[in-house]
Scaffold this active site. Structure first.
Site, PDB file in Angstrom:
ATOM      1  N   HIS A   1     -41.811 -27.573   2.688  1.00  0.00           N
ATOM      2  CA  HIS A   1     -41.635 -28.025   4.065  1.00  0.00           C
ATOM      3  C   HIS A   1     -41.898 -26.853   5.012  1.00  0.00           C
ATOM      4  O   HIS A   1     -40.972 -26.307   5.637  1.00  0.00           O
ATOM      5  CB  HIS A   1     -40.221 -28.580   4.255  1.00  0.00           C
TER       6      HIS A   1
ATOM      7  N   ASN B   1     -44.995 -31.522   3.127  1.00  0.00           N
ATOM      8  CA  ASN B   1     -44.534 -32.137   4.359  1.00  0.00           C
ATOM      9  C   ASN B   1     -45.548 -31.895   5.466  1.00  0.00           C
ATOM     10  O   ASN B   1     -45.883 -30.749   5.766  1.00  0.00           O
ATOM     11  CB  ASN B   1     -43.183 -31.553   4.778  1.00  0.00           C
ATOM     12  N   GLU B   2     -46.059 -32.966   6.053  1.00  0.00           N
ATOM     13  CA  GLU B   2     -46.957 -32.913   7.209  1.00  0.00           C
ATOM     14  C   GLU B   2     -48.008 -31.803   7.076  1.00  0.00           C
ATOM     15  O   GLU B   2     -48.084 -30.886   7.912  1.00  0.00           O
ATOM     16  CB  GLU B   2     -46.138 -32.734   8.490  1.00  0.00           C
TER      17      GLU B   2
END
Length: 614
Positions: free
Chosen positions: A270, A329-330
């Protein structure tokens, strides 16, 4: 008046807003027409209002399911692992670590921090060891007075719908230099005199049991969290020793989640790239990204192999107890160039194949994607529709085409990023089908129109202020109104757009959808008195309206939505700030006391009423 109608048109990206002219007030279709006049009369007055006291219901432990063999049966998949411990780093300590000849000893580990040059690292948290949990007082679990207006739907969520809350390591853990953790992009990249740091945050690293206790006491069944790469591998790369304290920490965290009757979901990465990925070089870290907002280092030599090695170590240790995994994540937001995207897509595919073919795991794997869903400003204008498709394709289809459809990168990506790495037929065959659902963080919507100079002209000019999306973005409608209630940041309350978005994702990429994050930072919340922060009605409206539209998407649009995870389970560090508060719990930055906000009660109550019991 103007009535707003949202239309989702299937596999092609034609989700749009249509304004239909109408006169007069909105009709009340649920009401029968009144013909009689009211009558008036006196009566004996009394204070008849009553206060109903309800308390939240804690989640109940169930039989634990396993999703893979235990580590003892999988250790041969990560041979030659060695574990050690390093302790804590204190920047002002006078006694230096010895054994300089050991490339991975205490002196070498300390040098990772010395090279990173962390600014103003003078504050440590209140805790230095894991705090044992205490039961949440029943008085803290009393629901607030009900809102007068609320959702009126009659739908229920499917039995297997996963409702939970989410957080990430760098935003809640703190203890950045404790028990062997090494520096990351989060410390080195967010150093500024005006930016808050992640040194302490919520001290979840030591308070995780109390945090889990509080979630379970509110009836939350699913907890999504991330693991910090540099807590597992302080030296980052394959062949370097594994941090036993890091392994033990997350092992205990997962076990405690299960002990409290909850189910864990794990994100491997993340945003907290190890500083070592940048070769401990501040200059390379500050390289301007071509795609995302931050240089995440995915394009650096060795990133892909290092990440896959890290993922294999974590998966083999915890796959028996974790049913849902997210690799990235993203990833778009921290991608620097075409090589970054190539590394993410291929690293993810390698770990998927490892999990399925070598671990023989029976859980599910995906990624979490960002995209403030674009809708055309003028739905009758072909150029506006094309610009909207371009906007959504660049953010989503760049990853989703190869992963879910076995198709090449979209033209929106290839025409904009000149150094993209072409995918061969062999690549596409290997990558296709390597996610079991589409994870999305649909915080809000964006109104889109093409730029005056045209998309093509912008796409070849990286200095264009609209690059790389190359569209104009708005937060108001063609009539001048905001698209929804405004927050502290970029988020607006846009529930009807969410329903359209879910239909777009389901019908475009042909896979179930998981809402992996969604949340709302109430405007100026951090400046208010604590009691007013706790009564966060705008956040309640956000969550309840969004979940109402999720139900409509499931039952009326036949979209397979697997679950939804509220961001975040507590106010946390938002990448340089504590003022943008997404939490459904308040956190006292001095004492680390947590307090439930109204929105937490409203959300779990909404879900409990509408969740079918197995």
């Amino acid at each position: 008046m103007l009535a707003l109608v949202l239309i989702g048109c299937g596999a092609t990206a034609l989700a749009q807003q249509v304004y239909i002219s109408a006169n007069g007030p909105v009709t009340r279709s649920q009401c029968s027409e009144q013909t009689a006049s009211p009558s008036y009369a006196f009566s004996q007055f009394s204070y008849t209002q009553t206060e109903t006291v309800r308390t939240a219901t804690s989640v109940q432990p169930e039989c634990t399911t396993t999703y893979a063999p235990p580590y003892e049966s999988l250790s041969h998949l990560v041979p030659s692992l060695t574990t050690t411990t390093w302790g804590n780093w204190y920047p002002n300590q006078t006694q230096r670590a010895a054994n300089n000849s050991d490339p991975y000893g205490p002196a070498a580990w300390s040098s990772l921090w010395e090279v990173a040059k962390i600014a103003n690292f003078t504050t440590r948290g209140l805790y230095s060891t894991t705090v044992q949990p205490t039961p949440v007082p029943s008085s803290d679990l009393v629901l607030p007075p009900p809102n007068y207006f609320g959702p009126q739907d009659c739908y229920n969520f499917p039995e297997d719908f996963m409702f939970g809350v989410a957080g990430s390591a760098s935003q809640i853990e703190g203890a950045i230099a404790d028990e062997g953790r090494a520096p990351t992009l989060m410390e080195v990249g967010f150093q500024s005199g005006v930016m808050a740091n992640d040194y302490v945050t919520n001290e979840n690293y030591y308070l995780y049991k109390q945090d889990i206790e509080r979630l379970a006491s509110m009836g939350v069944k699913h907890y999504s969290f991330s693991i910090a790469w540099t807590r597992i591998l302080p030296f980052t790369f394959p062949g370097t020793p594994v941090n036993k304290q890091g392994l033990d920490h997350y092992d205990d965290l997962i076990n405690f989640v299960l002990q409290k009757g909850m189910i864990p979901s794990v994100t491997l990465f993340h945003f907290d790239t190890p500083f070592a990925i940048f070769k401990n070089n501040l200059t390379s870290l500050k390289e301007r990204p071509l795609i995302g907002y931050v240089n995440g280092g995915y394009q650096m030599d060795g990133f892909e192999d290092a990440f896959v090695n890290y993922g294999k170590i974590v998966m083999t240790h915890y796959a028996d107890r974790v049913p849902v995994w997210y690799t990235f994540n993203e990833p778009l937001l921290y991608s620097t160039n075409g090589k970054s995207v190539d590394a993410v897509v291929k690293a993810h595919a390698r770990l998927y194949h490892f999990y399925r073919e070598e671990i023989k795991g029976t859980g599910k794997i995906s990624l979490k994607f960002n995209d403030n869903f674009g809708v055309p400003r003028d739905p009758n204008n072909t150029d506006h529709l094309n610009a909207t498709n371009h906007f959504n394709d660049f953010q989503l289809a760049t990853f989703c085409n190869p992963i879910f459809l076995g198709k090449d990168y979209p033209e929106a990506f290839k025409m904009t990023i000149p150094d993209y790495v072409p995918l061969t037929e062999e690549d596409l065959k290997y990558i296709n089908g390597t996610a079991d659902f589409l994870g999305i963080d649909p915080y809000t919507a964006t109104v889109v129109e093409p730029p005056p100079q045209g998309i093509a002209a912008c796409a070849v000019n990286s200095s264009d202020p609209l690059f790389p999306y190359c569209v104009k973005q708005f937060t108001n409608t063609s009539t001048g109104w905001d698209i929804g209630y405004r927050s502290e940041s970029y988020v607006y309350i846009t529930p009807k757009y969410l329903r359209t978005y879910l239909s777009y994702l389901w019908n475009t990429f042909k896979t179930p959808v998981m809402i992996t994050e969604f949340g709302f930072p109430v405007f100026d919340e951090s400046k208010r008195a604590v009691i007013d922060q706790l009564y966060d009605s705008p956040r309640s409206e956000y969550y309840l309206s969004f979940m109402s539209e999720v139900l409509k998407a499931i039952w009326e649009d036949h979209v397979h939505v697997m679950g939804a995870f509220a961001w975040s389970f507590a106010d946390n560090w938002e990448f340089g700030s504590y003022e943008s508060q997404f939490g459904i719990q308040f956190v006292n930055r001095t004492t680390q006391e947590r307090r439930y906000k109204r929105s937490f009660f409203d959300l779990v109550d909404f879900m409990a009423i509408r969740t079918r019991k197995k």
